[in-house]
Design an enzyme around this catalytic site. Structure first.
Site, mmCIF file in Angstrom:
data_model
loop_
_atom_site.group_PDB
_atom_site.id
_atom_site.type_symbol
_atom_site.label_atom_id
_atom_site.label_comp_id
_atom_site.label_asym_id
_atom_site.label_seq_id
_atom_site.Cartn_x
_atom_site.Cartn_y
_atom_site.Cartn_z
ATOM 1 N N LYS A 1 12.534 -2.534 -8.744
ATOM 2 C CA LYS A 1 13.017 -1.686 -7.647
ATOM 3 C C LYS A 1 13.514 -2.568 -6.490
ATOM 4 C CE LYS A 1 13.031 1.553 -4.386
ATOM 5 N NZ LYS A 1 12.384 0.943 -3.274
ATOM 6 N N GLU B 1 3.259 5.987 -8.300
ATOM 7 C CA GLU B 1 3.258 5.600 -9.718
ATOM 8 C C GLU B 1 3.922 4.241 -9.964
ATOM 9 O OE1 GLU B 1 2.180 6.247 -12.883
ATOM 10 O OE2 GLU B 1 0.753 7.503 -11.816
ATOM 11 N N GLY C 1 0.790 -1.234 0.000
ATOM 12 C CA GLY C 1 0.000 0.000 0.000
ATOM 13 C C GLY C 1 0.816 1.275 0.000
ATOM 14 N N ARG D 1 8.511 4.676 1.326
ATOM 15 C CA ARG D 1 9.365 5.170 2.423
ATOM 16 C C ARG D 1 9.917 6.582 2.153
ATOM 17 N NH1 ARG D 1 10.851 -0.624 3.077
ATOM 18 N NH2 ARG D 1 10.145 -1.199 5.165
ATOM 19 N N HIS E 1 3.769 1.530 -8.074
ATOM 20 C CA HIS E 1 2.732 0.508 -7.881
ATOM 21 C C HIS E 1 1.740 0.526 -9.047
ATOM 22 C CE1 HIS E 1 3.699 1.389 -3.488
ATOM 23 N NE2 HIS E 1 3.895 0.097 -3.556
ATOM 24 N N PHE F 1 0.252 3.881 -2.135
ATOM 25 C CA PHE F 1 0.599 3.756 -3.543
ATOM 26 C C PHE F 1 1.241 4.995 -4.143
ATOM 27 C CE2 PHE F 1 -3.089 0.646 -3.413
ATOM 28 C CZ PHE F 1 -2.241 -0.426 -3.219
HETATM 29 P P1 AMP Z 1 5.654 -2.501 -1.737
HETATM 30 O O1 AMP Z 1 4.293 -1.947 -1.551
HETATM 31 O O2 AMP Z 1 6.765 -1.544 -1.447
HETATM 32 O O3 AMP Z 1 5.837 -3.859 -1.104
HETATM 33 O O4 AMP Z 1 5.800 -2.757 -3.298
HETATM 34 C C1 AMP Z 1 4.856 -3.516 -4.022
HETATM 35 C C2 AMP Z 1 5.398 -3.790 -5.395
HETATM 36 O O5 AMP Z 1 5.659 -2.545 -6.045
HETATM 37 C C3 AMP Z 1 6.745 -4.539 -5.375
HETATM 38 O O6 AMP Z 1 6.746 -5.509 -6.413
HETATM 39 C C4 AMP Z 1 7.744 -3.443 -5.620
HETATM 40 O O7 AMP Z 1 8.929 -3.905 -6.223
HETATM 41 C C5 AMP Z 1 6.972 -2.539 -6.557
HETATM 42 N N1 AMP Z 1 7.543 -1.183 -6.555
HETATM 43 C C6 AMP Z 1 7.832 -0.410 -5.479
HETATM 44 N N2 AMP Z 1 8.392 0.752 -5.873
HETATM 45 C C7 AMP Z 1 8.469 0.704 -7.226
HETATM 46 C C8 AMP Z 1 8.960 1.611 -8.227
HETATM 47 N N3 AMP Z 1 9.483 2.780 -7.907
HETATM 48 N N4 AMP Z 1 8.872 1.233 -9.518
HETATM 49 C C9 AMP Z 1 8.343 0.022 -9.857
HETATM 50 N N5 AMP Z 1 7.857 -0.861 -8.968
HETATM 51 C C10 AMP Z 1 7.921 -0.525 -7.669
#
Ligand code: AMP
Length: 290
Positions: A149, A35, A31, A187, A37, A33
């Site tokens: 990422k 761009e 969550g 973050r 995501h 979110f």
């Molecule tokens: P998270 O919510 O941080 O666990 O991320 C969920 C998904 O989004 C994971 O597969 C991450 O690798 C992807 N993600 C996070 N940040 C980025 C970004 N800047 N560009 C592309 N995908 C991302």
């Protein structure tokens, strides 16, 4: 868009969708979110008949000294954003249902989780693979989309799927960046204005690596030396690691003679950020026969 909170309802819907021949595309997330995501969700929309996004801040991938409690959360904002990209189902389970009191099974991938982030976050990846395994079982996706990422996470999930002969295709998508180059991350919201500025040196050091590699530099230590110089010149940046690894085994390389990932993690104040660059070995052009 339907919001589903229980595992039972999610399983029933996934089972039904599969029964009617629908392709299920799945994007697991924690969550808050951005761009990055949304780019995964758009890819999921393109690939699937049914797009399921999960939102679950998974407690088992955080160590006790990490930011689980403070991890940014805003369900209403997230709900609107996923709806706008055309998500069919937002699956947001409760932690007590995912991990009932007698839960005692973990999924651990061995080698690819040891290096890089695995060194400073020893239980992180087993938390990730355990929850991803559960989510795959509940959502029954044909295809799951992850971001590059979190490169080590992507490789780890791909390894798990191969090792356990699971029937899901795991797709990686490029990192989405802010206009100035900082990799988007939930973050980033923790950063103070001066830390946000300093965070740019992470991107700058990766750009330097790219430039050196494109110019033909093949010695990993020379590239790393230049990168560390950039990172260390900013007093707000504290390096956790900067490494160049084989893109598939994630073992360090001395000579850049194959596909590699140039990966780094650094602290800005209390915030730990990661970023990387995947550099694929240029294909040799065929000699022309004139
Ligand atoms: P998270 O919510 O941080 O666990 O991320 C969920 C998904 O989004 C994971 O597969 C991450 O690798 C992807 N993600 C996070 N940040 C980025 C970004 N800047 N560009 C592309 N995908 C991302």
């Amino acid at each position: 868009m339907k919001v589903i909170k229980t595992i039972k309802e999610m399983k029933e819907l996934a089972f039904q969708a599969r029964g009617t021949g629908k392709i299920i595309a799945f994007v697991p997330t924690m969550g808050f979110f951005h761009e990055g995501h949304l780019s995964l969700m758009r890819e999921g929309r393109r690939r699937g008949d049914l797009l399921i996004v999960s939102l679950f801040v998974n407690p088992t991938q955080f160590s006790p000294n990490e930011d689980f409690k403070n991890y940014p959360r805003d369900f209403e904002r997230d709900r609107k954003m996923v709806e706008e990209v055309g998500t069919d189902i937002l699956f947001a389970p409760e932690a007590v249902e995912m991990y009932p009191l007698d839960h005692q099974t973990i999924v651990r991938v061995e080698k690819v989780t040891q290096n890089l982030c695995g060194k400073s976050r020893p239980i992180h990846f087993q938390g990730v693979t355990t929850v991803v395994m559960m989510l795959f079982e509940i959502v029954m996706p044909h295809v799951a989309i992850f971001g590059e990422k979190d490169y080590q996470q992507l490789v780890t999930v791909q390894q798990m799927v191969r090792d356990l002969h699971m029937s899901v295709e795991v797709v990686g998508m490029p990192t989405v960046r802010e206009a100035d180059g900082l990799a988007m991350s939930s973050r980033n919201t923790y950063l103070l204005p001066e830390e946000r500025k300093a965070a740019l040196s992470l991107y700058r050091s990766l750009q330097k690596a790219k430039e050196l590699l494109q110019k033909g530099e093949r010695k990993a230590d020379r590239v790393l030396h230049e990168m560390k110089g950039i990172l260390q010149s900013d007093p707000l940046v504290r390096i956790d690691y900067v490494q160049i690894c084989d893109a598939y085994t994630l073992q360090d390389v001395d000579s850049i003679d194959r596909d590699v990932v140039v990966a780094l993690a650094a602290y800005l104040g209390k915030t730990r950020l990661i970023d990387n660059l995947v550099y694929r070995k240029p294909l040799k052009s065929k000699p022309s026969h004139r």
